[in-house]
Design a protein around this motif. Structure first.
Motif, PDB file in Angstrom:
ATOM      1  N   PRO A   1       1.104  -1.473  -0.105  1.00 52.51           N
ATOM      2  CA  PRO A   1      -0.053   0.030   0.205  1.00 52.51           C
ATOM      3  C   PRO A   1       0.676   1.389  -0.097  1.00 52.51           C
ATOM      4  O   PRO A   1       0.572   2.241  -0.425  1.00 52.51           O
ATOM      5  N   TYR A   2       2.035   1.047   0.592  1.00 52.15           N
ATOM      6  CA  TYR A   2       2.884   2.379   0.813  1.00 52.15           C
ATOM      7  C   TYR A   2       3.266   2.737  -0.536  1.00 52.15           C
ATOM      8  O   TYR A   2       3.146   3.933  -1.088  1.00 52.15           O
ATOM      9  N   ASN A   3       3.517   1.796  -1.555  1.00 53.13           N
ATOM     10  CA  ASN A   3       4.071   1.989  -2.940  1.00 53.13           C
ATOM     11  C   ASN A   3       2.958   2.654  -3.748  1.00 53.13           C
ATOM     12  O   ASN A   3       3.323   3.268  -4.671  1.00 53.13           O
ATOM     13  N   ALA A   4       1.787   2.136  -3.417  1.00 58.83           N
ATOM     14  CA  ALA A   4       0.722   2.601  -4.321  1.00 58.83           C
ATOM     15  C   ALA A   4       0.554   4.273  -3.970  1.00 58.83           C
ATOM     16  O   ALA A   4       0.236   5.017  -5.001  1.00 58.83           O
ATOM     17  N   GLY A   5       0.755   4.822  -2.888  1.00 55.20           N
ATOM     18  CA  GLY A   5       0.766   6.062  -2.434  1.00 55.20           C
ATOM     19  C   GLY A   5       1.697   7.024  -3.190  1.00 55.20           C
ATOM     20  O   GLY A   5       1.590   8.057  -3.413  1.00 55.20           O
ATOM     21  N   THR A   6       3.085   6.104  -2.870  1.00 57.34           N
ATOM     22  CA  THR A   6       4.126   6.776  -3.465  1.00 57.34           C
ATOM     23  C   THR A   6       4.188   6.970  -5.026  1.00 57.34           C
ATOM     24  O   THR A   6       4.674   7.799  -5.724  1.00 57.34           O
ATOM     25  N   ALA A   7       3.599   5.959  -5.528  1.00 59.30           N
ATOM     26  CA  ALA A   7       3.568   5.838  -7.202  1.00 59.30           C
ATOM     27  C   ALA A   7       2.594   6.956  -7.373  1.00 59.30           C
ATOM     28  O   ALA A   7       2.748   7.681  -8.504  1.00 59.30           O
ATOM     29  N   ASN A   8       1.520   6.953  -6.731  1.00 64.42           N
ATOM     30  CA  ASN A   8       0.428   7.941  -7.182  1.00 64.42           C
ATOM     31  C   ASN A   8       1.102   9.515  -7.105  1.00 64.42           C
ATOM     32  O   ASN A   8       1.080  10.291  -8.035  1.00 64.42           O
ATOM     33  N   TRP A   9       1.819  10.040  -5.925  1.00 61.77           N
ATOM     34  CA  TRP A   9       2.616  11.148  -5.884  1.00 61.77           C
ATOM     35  C   TRP A   9       3.590  11.363  -7.002  1.00 61.77           C
ATOM     36  O   TRP A   9       3.769  12.061  -7.632  1.00 61.77           O
ATOM     37  N   TRP A  10       4.431  10.014  -7.515  1.00 65.48           N
ATOM     38  CA  TRP A  10       5.382  10.100  -8.366  1.00 65.48           C
ATOM     39  C   TRP A  10       4.830  10.689  -9.919  1.00 65.48           C
ATOM     40  O   TRP A  10       5.141  11.384 -10.529  1.00 65.48           O
ATOM     41  N   HIS A  11       3.467  10.010 -10.188  1.00 70.73           N
ATOM     42  CA  HIS A  11       2.946  10.212 -11.500  1.00 70.73           C
ATOM     43  C   HIS A  11       2.413  11.728 -11.395  1.00 70.73           C
ATOM     44  O   HIS A  11       2.348  12.294 -12.366  1.00 70.73           O
ATOM     45  N   ASN A  12       1.990  12.288 -10.150  1.00 73.50           N
ATOM     46  CA  ASN A  12       1.505  13.567 -10.127  1.00 73.50           C
ATOM     47  C   ASN A  12       2.568  14.455 -10.056  1.00 73.50           C
ATOM     48  O   ASN A  12       2.283  15.602 -11.084  1.00 73.50           O
ATOM     49  N   VAL A  13       3.632  14.543  -9.543  1.00 72.08           N
ATOM     50  CA  VAL A  13       4.785  15.451  -9.477  1.00 72.08           C
ATOM     51  C   VAL A  13       5.376  15.698 -10.894  1.00 72.08           C
ATOM     52  O   VAL A  13       5.694  16.672 -11.281  1.00 72.08           O
ATOM     53  N   THR A  14       5.470  14.347 -11.652  1.00 68.42           N
ATOM     54  CA  THR A  14       6.099  14.448 -13.100  1.00 68.42           C
ATOM     55  C   THR A  14       5.034  15.019 -14.013  1.00 68.42           C
ATOM     56  O   THR A  14       5.550  15.835 -14.990  1.00 68.42           O
ATOM     57  N   ALA A  15       3.871  14.995 -13.470  1.00 63.69           N
ATOM     58  CA  ALA A  15       2.800  15.503 -14.478  1.00 63.69           C
ATOM     59  C   ALA A  15       3.011  17.076 -14.152  1.00 63.69           C
ATOM     60  O   ALA A  15       2.718  17.903 -15.094  1.00 63.69           O
ATOM     61  N   TRP A  16       3.114  17.574 -13.018  1.00 64.99           N
ATOM     62  CA  TRP A  16       3.106  18.869 -12.662  1.00 64.99           C
ATOM     63  C   TRP A  16       4.230  19.642 -13.344  1.00 64.99           C
ATOM     64  O   TRP A  16       4.099  20.439 -13.873  1.00 64.99           O
ATOM     65  N   LEU A  17       5.596  18.831 -13.094  1.00 62.33           N
ATOM     66  CA  LEU A  17       6.678  19.332 -13.688  1.00 62.33           C
ATOM     67  C   LEU A  17       6.518  19.694 -15.321  1.00 62.33           C
ATOM     68  O   LEU A  17       7.106  20.552 -15.902  1.00 62.33           O
ATOM     69  N   ALA A  18       5.951  18.716 -15.780  1.00 61.80           N
ATOM     70  CA  ALA A  18       5.661  18.435 -17.371  1.00 61.80           C
ATOM     71  C   ALA A  18       4.801  19.810 -17.723  1.00 61.80           C
ATOM     72  O   ALA A  18       5.099  20.459 -18.695  1.00 61.80           O
TER      73      ALA A  18
END
Length: 220
Positions: free
Chosen positions: A135-152
């Protein structure tokens, strides 16, 4: 704490003991007396997670075009594990992105730190469902996809934390408890532990995808 006195950082209130904006202005102007071309990087408050005071109280230097604001972002910076991308983008705009809002533009923004656990393939590998490991990885993965989308989306400049494949010896303040031994594998490093290649091809590819500029001088 300085000299036994607890001081809470502030932004723009003029308190000479706590006002970070005042510190940046005084220090930046002193630096510019010797090097007027130097860029002055000004981090936000709350572990560099907040630049909310900037729109009302920007850093004003004698060379105003030399200011760069900097923030940090990590999955534990108040982001819910299941936070939607629109909610994340709104939160990042409120916390950091306002400084480069076309409606009240102040200066460029540099995401000086962001990083992710490179040991869990479910975070980075697009072929593996998010949360396949824990479950921790699920939350971290969600954040990772969000922050890279914000940077792009914003084309903000950035610096990944961090490059090294190994740790130096690290201890806990006050207790001196050992946290890392020298040459322990670094779980968020871009290099592998032997420093001979990337720790994760998926991580490398994700960062390379963010490198090309989408706006600014020379970009059509």
């Amino acid at each position: 704490t300085t000299g036994g006195t607890v001081r809470t950082p502030t932004w723009g209130d003029g308190n000479t003991g706590t006002d970070f904006r005042l510190m940046y202005q005084q220090t930046g102007n002193l630096i510019h007396q010797h090097d007027p071309d130097a860029l002055i990087i000004c981090e936000g408050l709350s572990y560099a997670a907040s630049l909310t005071g900037v729109p009302a109280n920007p850093v004003r230097l004698t060379h105003p075009d030399k200011v760069i604001y900097s923030g940090h972002d990590y999955p534990w910076f108040g982001h819910a594990a299941s936070q939607s991308q629109p909610d994340y983008l709104n939160q990042m705009h409120a916390n950091l992105g306002q400084v480069m809002d076309p409606g009240s533009w102040q200066a460029p923004l540099w995401l000086g730190e962001f990083g992710v656990d490179n040991q869990s393939p479910s975070i980075l590998d697009p072929g593996i469902p998010r949360g396949a490991s824990s479950p921790y990885n699920a939350g971290t993965a969600n954040w990772w996809h969000n922050v890279t989308a914000w940077l792009a989306q914003t084309d903000a400049d950035w610096c990944y934390w961090h490059l090294g494949g190994t740790h130096v010896k690290g201890t806990e303040p006050v207790t001196n408890r050992l946290i890392y031994s020298k040459d322990d594998r670094c779980g968020d490093g871009l290099f592998a532990q032997d420093w001979q290649g990337p720790s994760s091809l998926y991580l490398l590819a994700a960062l390379q995808k963010l490198q090309p500029a989408s706006s600014g001088p020379g970009v059509t």
